[in-house]
Design a protein around this motif. Structure first.
Motif, PDB file in Angstrom:
ATOM      1  N   GLY A  99       0.812  -1.212   0.000  1.00  0.00           N
ATOM      2  CA  GLY A  99       0.000   0.000   0.000  1.00  0.00           C
ATOM      3  C   GLY A  99       0.838   1.252   0.000  1.00  0.00           C
ATOM      4  N   VAL A 100       0.172   2.370   0.267  1.00  0.00           N
ATOM      5  CA  VAL A 100       0.813   3.682   0.325  1.00  0.00           C
ATOM      6  C   VAL A 100       0.442   4.323   1.655  1.00  0.00           C
ATOM      7  CG1 VAL A 100       0.961   5.957  -0.732  1.00  0.00           C
ATOM      8  CG2 VAL A 100       0.686   3.939  -2.177  1.00  0.00           C
ATOM      9  N   LEU A 101       1.439   4.881   2.327  1.00  0.00           N
ATOM     10  CA  LEU A 101       1.237   5.426   3.664  1.00  0.00           C
ATOM     11  C   LEU A 101       2.041   6.707   3.851  1.00  0.00           C
ATOM     12  CD1 LEU A 101       0.092   4.805   6.557  1.00  0.00           C
ATOM     13  CD2 LEU A 101       2.260   3.669   6.996  1.00  0.00           C
ATOM     14  N   PRO A 102       1.407   7.803   4.322  1.00  0.00           N
ATOM     15  CA  PRO A 102       2.193   8.976   4.688  1.00  0.00           C
ATOM     16  C   PRO A 102       3.090   8.637   5.886  1.00  0.00           C
ATOM     17  CG  PRO A 102      -0.144   9.527   4.523  1.00  0.00           C
ATOM     18  CD  PRO A 102      -0.033   8.042   4.472  1.00  0.00           C
ATOM     19  N   LEU A 103       4.348   8.996   5.820  1.00  0.00           N
ATOM     20  CA  LEU A 103       5.269   8.693   6.918  1.00  0.00           C
ATOM     21  C   LEU A 103       4.838   9.374   8.212  1.00  0.00           C
ATOM     22  CD1 LEU A 103       8.602   8.896   4.938  1.00  0.00           C
ATOM     23  CD2 LEU A 103       7.597   6.852   5.974  1.00  0.00           C
ATOM     24  N   GLY A 104       4.132  10.499   8.103  1.00  0.00           N
ATOM     25  CA  GLY A 104       3.652  11.200   9.291  1.00  0.00           C
ATOM     26  C   GLY A 104       2.681  10.381  10.126  1.00  0.00           C
ATOM     27  N   VAL A 105       1.954   9.454   9.513  1.00  0.00           N
ATOM     28  CA  VAL A 105       1.032   8.591  10.254  1.00  0.00           C
ATOM     29  C   VAL A 105       1.796   7.772  11.288  1.00  0.00           C
ATOM     30  CG1 VAL A 105      -0.523   6.601  10.030  1.00  0.00           C
ATOM     31  CG2 VAL A 105      -0.688   8.487   8.413  1.00  0.00           C
ATOM     32  N   LEU A 106       3.021   7.398  10.954  1.00  0.00           N
ATOM     33  CA  LEU A 106       3.862   6.621  11.872  1.00  0.00           C
ATOM     34  C   LEU A 106       4.785   7.499  12.713  1.00  0.00           C
ATOM     35  CD1 LEU A 106       4.920   3.741   9.452  1.00  0.00           C
ATOM     36  CD2 LEU A 106       3.108   3.709  11.169  1.00  0.00           C
ATOM     37  N   GLY A 111       6.717  13.105   3.926  1.00  0.00           N
ATOM     38  CA  GLY A 111       6.761  12.292   2.722  1.00  0.00           C
ATOM     39  C   GLY A 111       5.818  11.108   2.801  1.00  0.00           C
ATOM     40  N   ALA A 112       5.909  10.258   1.801  1.00  0.00           N
ATOM     41  CA  ALA A 112       5.050   9.078   1.704  1.00  0.00           C
ATOM     42  C   ALA A 112       5.894   7.852   1.424  1.00  0.00           C
ATOM     43  CB  ALA A 112       4.023   9.269   0.595  1.00  0.00           C
ATOM     44  N   LEU A 113       5.345   6.696   1.757  1.00  0.00           N
ATOM     45  CA  LEU A 113       6.040   5.432   1.567  1.00  0.00           C
ATOM     46  C   LEU A 113       5.162   4.490   0.757  1.00  0.00           C
ATOM     47  CD1 LEU A 113       8.497   3.626   2.384  1.00  0.00           C
ATOM     48  CD2 LEU A 113       7.091   2.843   4.295  1.00  0.00           C
ATOM     49  N   VAL A 114       5.693   3.988  -0.341  1.00  0.00           N
ATOM     50  CA  VAL A 114       5.047   2.911  -1.090  1.00  0.00           C
ATOM     51  C   VAL A 114       5.577   1.618  -0.476  1.00  0.00           C
ATOM     52  CG1 VAL A 114       4.747   1.796  -3.331  1.00  0.00           C
ATOM     53  CG2 VAL A 114       4.876   4.291  -3.184  1.00  0.00           C
ATOM     54  N   ILE A 115       4.712   0.897   0.200  1.00  0.00           N
ATOM     55  CA  ILE A 115       5.133  -0.287   0.950  1.00  0.00           C
ATOM     56  C   ILE A 115       5.278  -1.479   0.020  1.00  0.00           C
ATOM     57  CG2 ILE A 115       4.512  -1.876   2.810  1.00  0.00           C
ATOM     58  CD1 ILE A 115       2.979   0.481   4.082  1.00  0.00           C
ATOM     59  N   SER A 140      10.918  12.490   1.393  1.00  0.00           N
ATOM     60  CA  SER A 140      11.472  12.302   2.739  1.00  0.00           C
ATOM     61  C   SER A 140      12.993  12.350   2.673  1.00  0.00           C
ATOM     62  CB  SER A 140      11.029  10.945   3.295  1.00  0.00           C
ATOM     63  OG  SER A 140      11.608   9.900   2.541  1.00  0.00           O
ATOM     64  N   ASP A 141      13.599  12.290   3.826  1.00  0.00           N
ATOM     65  CA  ASP A 141      15.045  12.214   3.902  1.00  0.00           C
ATOM     66  C   ASP A 141      15.388  11.001   4.752  1.00  0.00           C
ATOM     67  OD1 ASP A 141      17.737  12.766   3.649  1.00  0.00           O
ATOM     68  OD2 ASP A 141      17.750  14.111   5.390  1.00  0.00           O
ATOM     69  N   PRO A 142      15.873   9.925   4.197  1.00  0.00           N
ATOM     70  CA  PRO A 142      16.290   9.697   2.815  1.00  0.00           C
ATOM     71  C   PRO A 142      15.100   9.369   1.895  1.00  0.00           C
ATOM     72  CG  PRO A 142      16.673   7.723   4.105  1.00  0.00           C
ATOM     73  CD  PRO A 142      16.149   8.764   5.053  1.00  0.00           C
ATOM     74  N   GLU A 143      15.355   9.478   0.592  1.00  0.00           N
ATOM     75  CA  GLU A 143      14.382   9.098  -0.420  1.00  0.00           C
ATOM     76  C   GLU A 143      14.828   7.800  -1.072  1.00  0.00           C
ATOM     77  OE1 GLU A 143      11.897  12.691  -2.419  1.00  0.00           O
ATOM     78  OE2 GLU A 143      13.690  12.039  -3.457  1.00  0.00           O
ATOM     79  N   GLY A 144      13.925   7.188  -1.836  1.00  0.00           N
ATOM     80  CA  GLY A 144      14.263   5.953  -2.545  1.00  0.00           C
ATOM     81  C   GLY A 144      13.985   4.733  -1.702  1.00  0.00           C
ATOM     82  N   ILE A 156      12.147   4.324  12.940  1.00  0.00           N
ATOM     83  CA  ILE A 156      13.394   4.857  12.425  1.00  0.00           C
ATOM     84  C   ILE A 156      13.447   4.577  10.920  1.00  0.00           C
ATOM     85  CG2 ILE A 156      15.907   4.825  12.601  1.00  0.00           C
ATOM     86  CD1 ILE A 156      14.457   5.719  15.177  1.00  0.00           C
ATOM     87  N   LEU A 157      13.605   5.633  10.114  1.00  0.00           N
ATOM     88  CA  LEU A 157      13.671   5.523   8.658  1.00  0.00           C
ATOM     89  C   LEU A 157      15.138   5.545   8.238  1.00  0.00           C
ATOM     90  CD1 LEU A 157      12.077   5.615   5.928  1.00  0.00           C
ATOM     91  CD2 LEU A 157      12.335   8.098   6.049  1.00  0.00           C
TER      92      LEU A 157
END
Length: 160
Positions: A99-106, A111-115, A140-144, A156-157
């Motif tokens: 799925g797709v999730l805004p990183l702010g939710v966590l 940014g956003a994360l394609v899981i 986000s930082d980091p991206e990719g 932790i990202l």
């Protein structure tokens, strides 16, 4: 004696299956059983094999998929995450995340994360005990290609 034991055993198994498949959360609430706080926002008609409600403001649905466990979905206004839940001792192991999730939710930044994959260990009281999510981050930082890991109650990202 053996017939009586078989009759009692059959009755107990039948009642257990009836409660599992036909019993609702509303029945448990009427019985004044102690339930975890996160169940307060679930629909009264929810059952073990399927149900819906809200969890921290997001829509939660689940449906049993046979012996494979439960198909779970959690969605917000512009995001959705799915996974496969398998009950275990003291909790639910959620795998096959997508799925797709805004990183702010966590609470993991902007940014956003394609899981792409992930595994969560959720206790029956709603506590997230372990978590790892792999995906592609944007804005986000980091991206990719990144990995999110649950450490000390926070996410932790990091780049992969």
């Amino acid at each position: 004696m053996i017939r009586a034991l078989a009759l009692v055993l059959g009755l107990l198994i039948g009642l257990s299956l009836a409660a599992l498949y036909a019993g609702t959360l509303g029945h448990l609430r009427q019985a004044n059983l102690p339930l975890p706080g996160w169940t307060d926002t679930l629909d009264a008609g929810s059952r073990v094999i399927e149900g819906r409600g809200t969890l921290n403001g997001a829509a939660l649905t689940w449906r049993a998929t046979g012996l494979d466990g439960l198909r779970l979905s959690l969605s917000g206004p512009d995001w959705q995450v799915q996974g496969q839940g398998m009950p275990g001792p003291g909790g639910l192991a959620v795998s096959d995340l997508s799925g797709v999730l805004p990183l702010g939710v966590l609470g993991a930044g902007e940014g956003a994360l394609v899981i792409e994959a992930g595994l969560l260990d959720v206790a029956f009281d709603g506590t997230l005990r372990e978590g790892r999510i792999d995906g592609t981050a944007r804005g986000s930082d980091p991206e990719g290609a990144v990995t999110l890991v649950l450490e000390n109650g926070g996410w932790i990202l990091s780049a992969r």
